[in-house]
Design an enzyme around this catalytic site. Structure first.
Site, mmCIF file in Angstrom:
data_model
loop_
_atom_site.group_PDB
_atom_site.id
_atom_site.type_symbol
_atom_site.label_atom_id
_atom_site.label_comp_id
_atom_site.label_asym_id
_atom_site.label_seq_id
_atom_site.Cartn_x
_atom_site.Cartn_y
_atom_site.Cartn_z
ATOM 1 C CD GLU A 1 -6.557 -4.686 -9.251
ATOM 2 O OE1 GLU A 1 -5.646 -5.243 -9.262
ATOM 3 O OE2 GLU A 1 -7.249 -4.764 -10.656
ATOM 4 N N GLY A 2 -7.521 -7.252 -4.944
ATOM 5 C CA GLY A 2 -7.161 -7.891 -3.279
ATOM 6 C C GLY A 2 -8.507 -7.304 -2.485
#
Length: 571
Positions: A430-431
């Site tokens: 998610e980053g």
């Protein structure tokens, strides 16, 4: 020691620290009364303690696997997921029109964190569904909502998101997956996606994939990406299942941890899908899901930290080794000063992370309920801090848990190492946490630092109010906030973005340290003379001072980072 969900911690946070009263005071969430909140937390705690926690070790030892092209999940996971679905936990914050409870994200986040601490591998399945539900609620057509949302909310169908490709990781715009308009409202999707969490299972009737792909003639990069809903089995108009779609699981990734969670390589060969949102609006739609997931991943870090702490504490209370200065008369290693330092650090940081994540969730709830710009900017500012600090905390606490176990920590049978293995990826997906920090000092400071300074104003006002009760702790938090304000002003003044990026990670960590001190101070005020005051004193006087070194690093600029050539790095 069996896992014990942090129900009382959440009741305390909702009552005294993040204060859910503001959320309850809105028309949107007026049904989230104190009685409802406590009942929800109590029931979720029972589910975690009695149903999910017993699946933690078996899922690690009996991983998900592929058999003749079929994904087989770990023993007990089907029953565990059914218990989650039957309890309505997937749709806790979903729209009641489609079968959800319509409760605040704050409450859903608390439940998700407790589930993560009990069995993270399984909790990932409902988390993916929740993210897809939110994306569809905001961006899908009414027809898609009516068909898919009730099934996803009930848990009859599960959801995934498909972003990453072998050549397109953080650079999502480099994806090669293609979509072609079939002229009948459907599209044909082709391409390969990797790292797809819970890409398939053997207990849901259908698996629904949100897939990023590019239409013919669309511009390069992220601007040309569209989002499609691609089910494993094509549904009929009445919701019954028809024929299989042309997609498959190629293989399962062999991961360091999270062995019970099948992470799939997915292949789409002209699979039928439906557009979600407008053409070339894929990233906007996907970011709805990703922002939900970023907070959810942060909560996973907190859950693992809680589980690792409880595991380490139980061992320290039981293990006898060496001569100790009697503290509580147990004669166990918990009486050693350094073991006590580790346990206190684990507990204090877990509380700080939990409170930061919950503060972010409250800001999101207030944004959704009021639409006010200040709440929206606060939620946006806190999201990368919550994701990065909470997952870093999960990693650090689980690592410290191994250290508390000593040599037994690296023996798999104790279960201590599993927490380290399971949580490690949360700082990546998610980053990555580095990307979260870059987002914080770049996009989230496009306002000239206004959102940051509003938070700092609140921290300082609360510290001033606490001076009479706790002068030393209040002064430490106030001074730390001022030092952080000066660093924020320096960052905002930098027009060369590499000067900001060079110190982005230490800046984010420093901001989290100060937020943690602020939230611990609020806890101390609500529990004068009690355990929470003692924990706050430890955090503020021993851990908060780390912000000084972090901010020195944050303001050092880029020059020394790039002083060495690639050849010199290799020497």
């Amino acid at each position: 020691m069996p896992y014990r969900a942090a129900v009382e911690d959440y009741n305390f946070l909702f009552d005294h620290v993040v204060k859910l009263d503001g959320v309850r005071g809105t028309d949107k969430f007026e049904d989230a009364t104190d009685d409802v909140t406590r009942a929800i937390l109590e029931e979720a705690g029972k589910l975690c303690n009695e149903v999910l926690a017993p699946l933690q070790r078996p899922g690690d030892l009996d991983p998900a696997r592929m058999e003749n092209g079929v994904v087989r999940t770990s023993k007990g996971y089907a029953d565990g997921f059914k218990a989650i679905a039957d309890g309505g936990w997937i749709g806790i914050s979903a729209d009641p029109e489609y079968g959800g409870m319509g409760l605040p994200l704050s409450l859903a986040s608390a439940v998700n964190e407790m589930m993560s601490g009990a069995c993270l591998s399984l909790q990932l399945a409902p988390l993916m569904g929740q993210g897809q539900i939110e994306a569809l609620e905001h961006h899908a057509s009414d027809a898609i909502k009516e068909l898919y949302l009730p099934k996803l909310i009930s848990g009859e169908w599960t959801g995934t998101m498909n972003l990453t490709e072998p050549q397109a990781g953080s650079d999502v715009g480099a994806l090669a997956s293609k979509a072609e308009d079939n002229g009948d409202g459907t599209f044909s999707i082709s391409g390969q996606k990797i790292y797809i969490t819970w890409g398939d299972n053997d207990f849901a009737e259908n698996v629904c994939h949100l897939v990023l792909a590019r239409l013919p003639g669309a511009p390069a990069g992220t601007k040309g990406i569209s989002l499609f809903l691609v089910p494993k089995i094509l549904p009929n108009d009445d919701g019954t299942l028809g024929k299989a779609n042309s997609l498959k699981v190629v293989s399962l990734e062999h991961k360091v941890g999270l062995h019970g969670s099948p992470t799939c390589v997915m292949q789409y060969d002209r699979a039928i899908g439906w557009l979600v949102g407008p053409e070339q609006g894929g990233m906007a739609a996907m970011f709805t899901m990703m922002n939900n997931a970023r907070l959810g991943v942060g909560e996973q870090g907190v859950g693992i930290a809680e589980g690792a702490y409880q595991h380490a504490l139980a061992y320290a209370l039981d293990r006898k080794q060496g001569k100790t200065t009697t503290v509580d008369g147990t004669g166990s290693i918990v009486e050693h000063a350094d073991v006590r330092r580790m346990l206190m650090t684990m507990k204090a940081d877990t509380f700080a992370a939990r409170a930061i994540a919950l503060s972010c969730a409250v800001a999101i709830d207030m944004t959704n309920a009021t639409g006010e710009a200040d709440w929206k900017s606060r939620a946006a500012f806190l999201t990368p801090i919550a994701k990065a600090f909470c997952t870093d905390t999960g990693i650090a606490v689980s690592d410290m848990g191994v250290q508390v176990h000593g040599g037994m920590g690296v023996i798999e049978e104790t279960g201590a190492a599993q927490y380290c293995r399971d949580v490690r990826v949360t700082a990546i997906y998610e980053g990555t946490n580095g990307i979260q920090a870059m987002d914080l000092v770049a996009r989230k400071m496009m306002d000239g630092g206004e959102a940051a300074n509003r938070l700092l104003d609140e921290i300082e006002a609360d510290a001033e109010a606490a001076r009479e009760a706790f002068p030393n702790m209040a002064d430490a938090v106030w001074q730390a906030s001022e030092t952080l304000r000066e660093a924020t002003e320096w960052l905002v003044s930098q027009t060369d973005m590499d000067n900001r990026f060079a110190g982005a990670v230490p800046y984010l960590k420093a901001f989290a340290r100060v937020l943690g001190g602020h939230l611990h101070l609020k806890a101390a005020l609500a529990d004068k003379g009690g355990a929470r005051e003692k924990l706050a004193r430890f955090y503020i006087l021993r851990l908060l001072p780390e912000h000084v070194g972090l901010l020195a690093h944050a303001q050092a600029g880029k020059a020394d980072l790039f002083a060495m050539s690639p050849d010199e790095l290799a020497l």
